[in-house]
Design a protein around this motif. Sequence first.
Motif, PDB file in Angstrom:
ATOM      1  N   LYS A 122       0.812  -1.174  -0.030  1.00  0.00           N
ATOM      2  CA  LYS A 122      -0.042  -0.142   0.012  1.00  0.00           C
ATOM      3  C   LYS A 122       0.831   1.401   0.107  1.00  0.00           C
ATOM      4  CE  LYS A 122      -2.162   1.372   4.022  1.00  0.00           C
ATOM      5  NZ  LYS A 122      -3.156   1.495   4.878  1.00  0.00           N
ATOM      6  N   VAL A 123       0.451   2.209  -0.613  1.00  0.00           N
ATOM      7  CA  VAL A 123       1.193   3.552  -0.739  1.00  0.00           C
ATOM      8  C   VAL A 123       0.483   4.630  -0.507  1.00  0.00           C
ATOM      9  CG1 VAL A 123       2.436   4.995  -2.388  1.00  0.00           C
ATOM     10  CG2 VAL A 123       2.989   2.752  -2.494  1.00  0.00           C
ATOM     11  N   THR A 124       0.433   5.553   0.246  1.00  0.00           N
ATOM     12  CA  THR A 124      -0.349   6.725   0.733  1.00  0.00           C
ATOM     13  C   THR A 124       0.591   7.956   0.416  1.00  0.00           C
ATOM     14  OG1 THR A 124      -1.652   5.591   2.228  1.00  0.00           O
ATOM     15  CG2 THR A 124      -1.454   7.936   2.175  1.00  0.00           C
ATOM     16  N   ALA A 125       0.119   9.011  -0.319  1.00  0.00           N
ATOM     17  CA  ALA A 125       0.935  10.203  -0.669  1.00  0.00           C
ATOM     18  C   ALA A 125      -0.212  11.417  -0.725  1.00  0.00           C
ATOM     19  CB  ALA A 125       1.525   9.926  -1.737  1.00  0.00           C
ATOM     20  N   GLU A 126       0.330  12.399  -0.659  1.00  0.00           N
ATOM     21  CA  GLU A 126      -0.680  13.844  -0.823  1.00  0.00           C
ATOM     22  C   GLU A 126      -0.225  14.300  -2.259  1.00  0.00           C
ATOM     23  OE1 GLU A 126       0.034  16.576   2.599  1.00  0.00           O
ATOM     24  OE2 GLU A 126       0.725  14.831   3.575  1.00  0.00           O
ATOM     25  N   ALA A 127      -1.387  14.733  -2.751  1.00  0.00           N
ATOM     26  CA  ALA A 127      -1.396  15.621  -3.968  1.00  0.00           C
ATOM     27  C   ALA A 127      -1.732  17.027  -3.627  1.00  0.00           C
ATOM     28  CB  ALA A 127      -2.280  14.687  -4.929  1.00  0.00           C
ATOM     29  N   GLU A 128      -1.824  17.788  -4.710  1.00  0.00           N
ATOM     30  CA  GLU A 128      -2.337  19.309  -4.362  1.00  0.00           C
ATOM     31  C   GLU A 128      -3.797  19.494  -3.853  1.00  0.00           C
ATOM     32  OE1 GLU A 128      -0.879  22.215  -4.359  1.00  0.00           O
ATOM     33  OE2 GLU A 128       1.186  20.824  -4.672  1.00  0.00           O
ATOM     34  N   ASN A 129      -4.530  18.094  -4.521  1.00  0.00           N
ATOM     35  CA  ASN A 129      -5.962  18.295  -4.302  1.00  0.00           C
ATOM     36  C   ASN A 129      -6.362  17.197  -3.010  1.00  0.00           C
ATOM     37  OD1 ASN A 129      -5.381  15.910  -5.482  1.00  0.00           O
ATOM     38  ND2 ASN A 129      -7.103  16.004  -6.992  1.00  0.00           N
ATOM     39  N   GLY A 130      -5.319  16.620  -2.261  1.00  0.00           N
ATOM     40  CA  GLY A 130      -5.762  15.821  -1.191  1.00  0.00           C
ATOM     41  C   GLY A 130      -4.922  14.575  -1.094  1.00  0.00           C
ATOM     42  N   SER A 131      -5.002  13.909  -0.091  1.00  0.00           N
ATOM     43  CA  SER A 131      -4.115  12.760  -0.213  1.00  0.00           C
ATOM     44  C   SER A 131      -4.735  11.372  -0.715  1.00  0.00           C
ATOM     45  CB  SER A 131      -4.040  12.061   1.654  1.00  0.00           C
ATOM     46  OG  SER A 131      -5.068  12.088   2.168  1.00  0.00           O
ATOM     47  N   PHE A 132      -4.094  10.428  -0.975  1.00  0.00           N
ATOM     48  CA  PHE A 132      -4.712   9.175  -1.668  1.00  0.00           C
ATOM     49  C   PHE A 132      -3.883   8.048  -1.306  1.00  0.00           C
ATOM     50  CE2 PHE A 132      -1.404  11.093  -4.364  1.00  0.00           C
ATOM     51  CZ  PHE A 132      -0.908   9.958  -4.884  1.00  0.00           C
ATOM     52  N   THR A 133      -4.539   6.918  -1.654  1.00  0.00           N
ATOM     53  CA  THR A 133      -3.927   5.669  -1.010  1.00  0.00           C
ATOM     54  C   THR A 133      -3.998   4.711  -2.470  1.00  0.00           C
ATOM     55  OG1 THR A 133      -4.326   5.638   1.068  1.00  0.00           O
ATOM     56  CG2 THR A 133      -4.221   3.564   0.175  1.00  0.00           C
ATOM     57  N   LEU A 134      -2.923   4.044  -2.864  1.00  0.00           N
ATOM     58  CA  LEU A 134      -2.953   3.363  -3.948  1.00  0.00           C
ATOM     59  C   LEU A 134      -2.541   1.542  -3.441  1.00  0.00           C
ATOM     60  CD1 LEU A 134      -0.236   5.137  -6.258  1.00  0.00           C
ATOM     61  CD2 LEU A 134      -2.612   4.949  -6.543  1.00  0.00           C
ATOM     62  N   LEU A 135      -3.395   0.797  -4.008  1.00  0.00           N
ATOM     63  CA  LEU A 135      -3.366  -0.563  -3.758  1.00  0.00           C
ATOM     64  C   LEU A 135      -3.008  -1.299  -4.860  1.00  0.00           C
ATOM     65  CD1 LEU A 135      -6.505  -0.866  -1.462  1.00  0.00           C
ATOM     66  CD2 LEU A 135      -4.243  -0.761  -0.764  1.00  0.00           C
ATOM     67  N   PRO A 136      -2.314  -2.642  -4.924  1.00  0.00           N
ATOM     68  CA  PRO A 136      -1.957  -3.252  -6.038  1.00  0.00           C
ATOM     69  C   PRO A 136      -2.875  -3.390  -7.221  1.00  0.00           C
ATOM     70  CG  PRO A 136      -1.093  -4.525  -4.135  1.00  0.00           C
ATOM     71  CD  PRO A 136      -2.097  -3.585  -3.679  1.00  0.00           C
ATOM     72  N   ASN A 137      -3.998  -3.361  -7.159  1.00  0.00           N
ATOM     73  CA  ASN A 137      -4.960  -3.715  -8.403  1.00  0.00           C
ATOM     74  C   ASN A 137      -5.637  -2.193  -8.799  1.00  0.00           C
ATOM     75  OD1 ASN A 137      -4.509  -6.380  -8.597  1.00  0.00           O
ATOM     76  ND2 ASN A 137      -6.154  -6.701  -6.910  1.00  0.00           N
ATOM     77  N   HIS A 138      -5.187  -1.386  -8.232  1.00  0.00           N
ATOM     78  CA  HIS A 138      -5.750  -0.045  -8.605  1.00  0.00           C
ATOM     79  C   HIS A 138      -5.191   0.244 -10.099  1.00  0.00           C
ATOM     80  CE1 HIS A 138      -6.452   2.425  -4.763  1.00  0.00           C
ATOM     81  NE2 HIS A 138      -7.497   1.629  -5.100  1.00  0.00           N
ATOM     82  N   ILE A 139      -6.181   1.052 -10.820  1.00  0.00           N
ATOM     83  CA  ILE A 139      -5.706   1.537 -12.229  1.00  0.00           C
ATOM     84  C   ILE A 139      -4.428   2.286 -12.188  1.00  0.00           C
ATOM     85  CG2 ILE A 139      -7.120   3.589 -11.830  1.00  0.00           C
ATOM     86  CD1 ILE A 139      -8.301   2.991 -14.777  1.00  0.00           C
ATOM     87  N   ASP A 140      -4.037   2.330 -13.539  1.00  0.00           N
ATOM     88  CA  ASP A 140      -2.762   3.129 -13.737  1.00  0.00           C
ATOM     89  C   ASP A 140      -3.052   4.753 -13.388  1.00  0.00           C
ATOM     90  OD1 ASP A 140      -1.581   0.751 -14.154  1.00  0.00           O
ATOM     91  OD2 ASP A 140      -1.304   1.268 -16.495  1.00  0.00           O
ATOM     92  N   PHE A 141      -2.188   5.286 -12.733  1.00  0.00           N
ATOM     93  CA  PHE A 141      -2.237   6.713 -12.155  1.00  0.00           C
ATOM     94  C   PHE A 141      -1.253   7.560 -12.192  1.00  0.00           C
ATOM     95  CE2 PHE A 141      -2.538   9.137  -8.003  1.00  0.00           C
ATOM     96  CZ  PHE A 141      -3.729   9.778  -8.357  1.00  0.00           C
ATOM     97  N   VAL A 142      -1.380   8.775 -12.348  1.00  0.00           N
ATOM     98  CA  VAL A 142      -0.318   9.659 -12.596  1.00  0.00           C
ATOM     99  C   VAL A 142      -0.607  11.131 -11.682  1.00  0.00           C
ATOM    100  CG1 VAL A 142       1.255  11.472 -14.080  1.00  0.00           C
ATOM    101  CG2 VAL A 142       0.732   9.068 -14.734  1.00  0.00           C
ATOM    102  N   THR A 143       0.032  11.411 -10.912  1.00  0.00           N
ATOM    103  CA  THR A 143      -0.137  12.791  -9.986  1.00  0.00           C
ATOM    104  C   THR A 143       0.927  13.488  -9.687  1.00  0.00           C
ATOM    105  OG1 THR A 143      -1.603  13.840  -8.508  1.00  0.00           O
ATOM    106  CG2 THR A 143      -0.394  11.804  -7.900  1.00  0.00           C
ATOM    107  N   ALA A 144       0.701  14.727  -9.543  1.00  0.00           N
ATOM    108  CA  ALA A 144       2.095  15.706  -8.851  1.00  0.00           C
ATOM    109  C   ALA A 144       1.797  15.631  -7.672  1.00  0.00           C
ATOM    110  CB  ALA A 144       1.575  17.135  -9.388  1.00  0.00           C
ATOM    111  N   LEU A 145       2.890  15.465  -6.569  1.00  0.00           N
ATOM    112  CA  LEU A 145       2.856  15.324  -5.308  1.00  0.00           C
ATOM    113  C   LEU A 145       3.376  16.631  -4.839  1.00  0.00           C
ATOM    114  CD1 LEU A 145       4.938  12.086  -4.867  1.00  0.00           C
ATOM    115  CD2 LEU A 145       2.521  12.250  -4.847  1.00  0.00           C
ATOM    116  N   ALA A 146       2.430  16.860  -3.586  1.00  0.00           N
ATOM    117  CA  ALA A 146       2.767  18.267  -2.955  1.00  0.00           C
ATOM    118  C   ALA A 146       3.704  17.697  -1.828  1.00  0.00           C
ATOM    119  CB  ALA A 146       1.396  18.628  -2.173  1.00  0.00           C
ATOM    120  N   PRO A 147       4.306  18.779  -1.142  1.00  0.00           N
ATOM    121  CA  PRO A 147       5.473  18.435  -0.302  1.00  0.00           C
ATOM    122  C   PRO A 147       4.456  18.056   1.173  1.00  0.00           C
ATOM    123  CG  PRO A 147       5.948  20.585  -1.031  1.00  0.00           C
ATOM    124  CD  PRO A 147       4.704  20.009  -1.682  1.00  0.00           C
ATOM    125  N   GLY A 148       4.949  16.889   1.609  1.00  0.00           N
ATOM    126  CA  GLY A 148       4.241  16.280   2.851  1.00  0.00           C
ATOM    127  C   GLY A 148       5.013  14.929   3.158  1.00  0.00           C
TER     128      GLY A 148
END
Length: 129
Positions: A19-45
């Motif tokens: 599991k991976v959890t990070a923060e983007a400009e529009n809020g935090s999110f969590t990725l799990l192994p079967n999630h769809i492919d995804f690209v985002t800009a990360l905010a400092p955090g």
Amino acid sequence: MNLKVLLPTEVLLEEEAGKVTAEAENGSFTLLPNHIDFVTALAPGLFSYEDGQGQEWFLAVNEGILVKSGDEVLVSVRDAVRGGELGELSRIVEERFMHLDEREKTARTAMAQIEAGFVRRFLEIQKRV
């Protein structure tokens, strides 16, 4: 998922993550192994992941990009600090990464003024010719 955290000068981290959890400009999110492919800009955090044994690990990251493609999660950031206590990492984000952003804004403003001055002088020379 194979998680890889890249800095400009080195590979900071490369290991399996459940599991991976990070923060983007529009809020935090969590990725799990079967999630769809995804690209985002990360905010400092704060950035966290669970290793193969289910243990949670934390990093303080500066702005960057996260790309999930299949089983690969690639994170490219300007700067990151691994480990330590959660409170300490939170303090590092506030002091180190946010302060850098303020200096960068000042530098960008100065560069914009220099560029505007150059263009203005160039146009003045063209008028004379």
